[in-house]
Design an enzyme around this catalytic site. Structure first.
Site, PDB file in Angstrom:
ATOM      1  CB  SER A  29      -0.862   0.065   1.267  1.00 13.46           C
ATOM      2  OG  SER A  29      -1.755  -0.990   1.307  1.00 13.46           O
ATOM      3  CG  HIS A  60      -2.962  -2.072  -3.415  1.00 15.53           C
ATOM      4  ND1 HIS A  60      -1.817  -2.730  -3.064  1.00 15.53           N
ATOM      5  CD2 HIS A  60      -3.582  -1.767  -2.274  1.00 15.53           C
ATOM      6  CE1 HIS A  60      -1.756  -2.807  -1.749  1.00 15.53           C
ATOM      7  NE2 HIS A  60      -2.822  -2.223  -1.245  1.00 15.53           N
ATOM      8  CG  HIS A  82      -4.416  -7.467   0.427  1.00 15.97           C
ATOM      9  ND1 HIS A  82      -4.439  -6.584  -0.628  1.00 15.97           N
ATOM     10  CD2 HIS A  82      -3.390  -7.092   1.232  1.00 15.97           C
ATOM     11  CE1 HIS A  82      -3.458  -5.701  -0.459  1.00 15.97           C
ATOM     12  NE2 HIS A  82      -2.808  -5.991   0.655  1.00 15.97           N
ATOM     13  CE1 TYR A  84      -8.198  -5.978   1.720  1.00 19.96           C
ATOM     14  CE2 TYR A  84      -6.302  -6.551   3.080  1.00 19.96           C
ATOM     15  CZ  TYR A  84      -6.903  -5.744   2.118  1.00 19.96           C
ATOM     16  OH  TYR A  84      -6.196  -4.720   1.564  1.00 19.96           O
ATOM     17  CD  GLU A  85      -7.715  -7.388  -2.678  1.00 18.43           C
ATOM     18  OE1 GLU A  85      -8.097  -6.718  -3.641  1.00 18.43           O
ATOM     19  OE2 GLU A  85      -6.556  -7.840  -2.576  1.00 18.43           O
ATOM     20  CB  ALA A 112       1.369   0.096   4.834  1.00 15.06           C
ATOM     21  CG  MET A 210      -4.619  -6.361   7.318  1.00 12.47           C
ATOM     22  SD  MET A 210      -5.999  -5.366   6.756  1.00 12.47           S
ATOM     23  CE  MET A 210      -6.259  -4.291   8.194  1.00 12.47           C
ATOM     24  CB  SER A 211      -0.028  -8.270   2.991  1.00 15.73           C
ATOM     25  OG  SER A 211       0.993  -7.412   3.459  1.00 15.73           O
ATOM     26  CG  ASN A 234      -1.322   2.593  11.443  1.00 15.53           C
ATOM     27  OD1 ASN A 234      -1.094   2.122  10.315  1.00 15.53           O
ATOM     28  ND2 ASN A 234      -1.795   1.865  12.427  1.00 15.53           N
ATOM     29  CG  HIS A 246      -6.800   2.426   3.334  1.00 14.29           C
ATOM     30  ND1 HIS A 246      -5.768   1.503   3.464  1.00 14.29           N
ATOM     31  CD2 HIS A 246      -6.874   2.702   2.009  1.00 14.29           C
ATOM     32  CE1 HIS A 246      -5.261   1.243   2.264  1.00 14.29           C
ATOM     33  NE2 HIS A 246      -5.910   1.965   1.370  1.00 14.29           N
TER      34      HIS A 246
HETATM   35  N1  HPA Z   1      -3.147  -3.006  11.437  1.00 12.02           N
HETATM   36  C1  HPA Z   1      -3.226  -3.904  10.440  1.00 12.02           C
HETATM   37  N2  HPA Z   1      -2.803  -3.654   9.212  1.00 12.02           N
HETATM   38  C2  HPA Z   1      -2.260  -2.449   8.964  1.00 12.02           C
HETATM   39  C3  HPA Z   1      -2.154  -1.466   9.962  1.00 12.02           C
HETATM   40  C4  HPA Z   1      -2.625  -1.770  11.265  1.00 12.02           C
HETATM   41  O1  HPA Z   1      -2.558  -0.952  12.208  1.00 12.02           O
HETATM   42  N3  HPA Z   1      -1.575  -0.386   9.376  1.00 12.02           N
HETATM   43  C5  HPA Z   1      -1.336  -0.708   8.090  1.00 12.02           C
HETATM   44  N4  HPA Z   1      -1.753  -1.957   7.829  1.00 12.02           N
END
Ligand code: HPA
Length: 272
Positions: A29, A60, A82, A84-85, A112, A210-211, A234, A246
């Site tokens: 990302s 993406h 992903h 989750y997709e 990320a 998440m990847s 973050n 996001h």
């Molecule tokens: N949690 C999960 N996935 C993420 C995060 C997060 O805080 N930041 C970027 N991808």
């Protein structure tokens, strides 16, 4: 997905390439800009490649970009698939199988991630030295194709020690302060609760995303040397008293874009 489909995808891509790639790059990302640095680029949209799924999440692109980066032949995924997709683990990791077939021996995986380690700050880059598969499944479940790799693969060397050492030296050269730690792979698409983050910290996680975990498992299965880099976009849930979005993830990765680009380019350039 079987060897025949891997072969067909690879043959299609190969017919468009000028040279065999040695390094694969998976760009997470907000980090897809690295593909814009590739010289003499050949871009192939995922939707044109036989057996490739299509990428859906914002931030993406969905294409492979092959060419030269700092004098090395690379092939980059600008956007990944992903779990989750709704893609299966096999679909998520299919491009890694195909890149191996195309000739890569090294894979740089980027993402990320949220910072769990309280010494981290948004905008930090973290070298992944290990991971925790918290996705509740594994991309290698199912019949094993022996020609791809072993039934019970070792994961203790999944993140290649030499590449890690080399990356640290590059950070020193660039005077870039860099973190190092354990990446926890969750399925998403929800961000975590504060309680989940406290649990993951207790379990030894430094960053969460998440990847990455599925792709690294499959790369490791095939004996590819992996380097993993997380951009801490973050602080994870519960650390600061604010909700996650996001947009924040994308904003931070854009802010550290230049550091990220210089870092990866230096690593590729000086790779032994
Ligand atoms: N949690 C999960 N996935 C993420 C995060 C997060 O805080 N930041 C970027 N991808």
């Amino acid at each position: 997905m079987n060897s025949k489909q891997i072969q067909e995808s690879a043959a299609f891509i190969q017919s468009k390439l000028q040279a065999e790639p040695e390094i694969g790059l998976i760009l997470g990302s907000g980090l897809g800009v690295l593909a814009d640095e590739i010289e003499n680029p050949v871009a192939i949209s995922y939707k044109d490649i036989p057996h490739f799924p299509e990428s859906t999440v914002s931030g993406h692109k969905g294409q492979l970009v092959a060419g030269q980066l700092e004098g090395k032949q690379v092939i980059a995924m600008q956007g990944r698939f992903h779990f989750y997709e709704g893609y299966s683990m096999e679909q998520v990791t299919f491009p890694v199988r195909v890149m191996k077939k195309l000739g890569i021996s090294r894979l740089f995986v980027t993402n990320a991630a949220g910072g769990i380690n309280e010494n981290f700050q948004p905008g930090n880059l973290m070298l992944i030295n290990d991971h925790i598969n918290n996705m509740g499944t594994n991309p290698l479940i199912g019949p094993n194709e022996e020609e791809l790799g072993p039934r019970f693969p070792d994961m203790s060397q999944a993140y290649n020690k030499e590449l890690l050492k080399h990356a640290k030296q590059c950070a020193d050269t660039l005077d870039l302060s860099i973190q190092q730690g354990v990446y926890v792979g969750n399925t998403g698409p929800t961000y975590e609760t504060g309680a989940e983050i406290r649990m993951l910290r207790t379990l030894g996680g430094d960053a969460v995303g998440m990847s990455t975990v599925p792709e690294v498992i499959v790369a490791s299965h095939m004996g590819i040397q992996v380097l993993g880099i997380s951009c801490i976009s973050n602080m994870a849930a519960g650390i600061l008293d604010q909700p996650l979005s996001h947009d924040e993830v994308i904003e931070t990765t854009e802010r550290v874009r230049q550091d990220f680009l210089s870092f990866v380019k230096e690593i590729v350039k000086t790779l032994p």
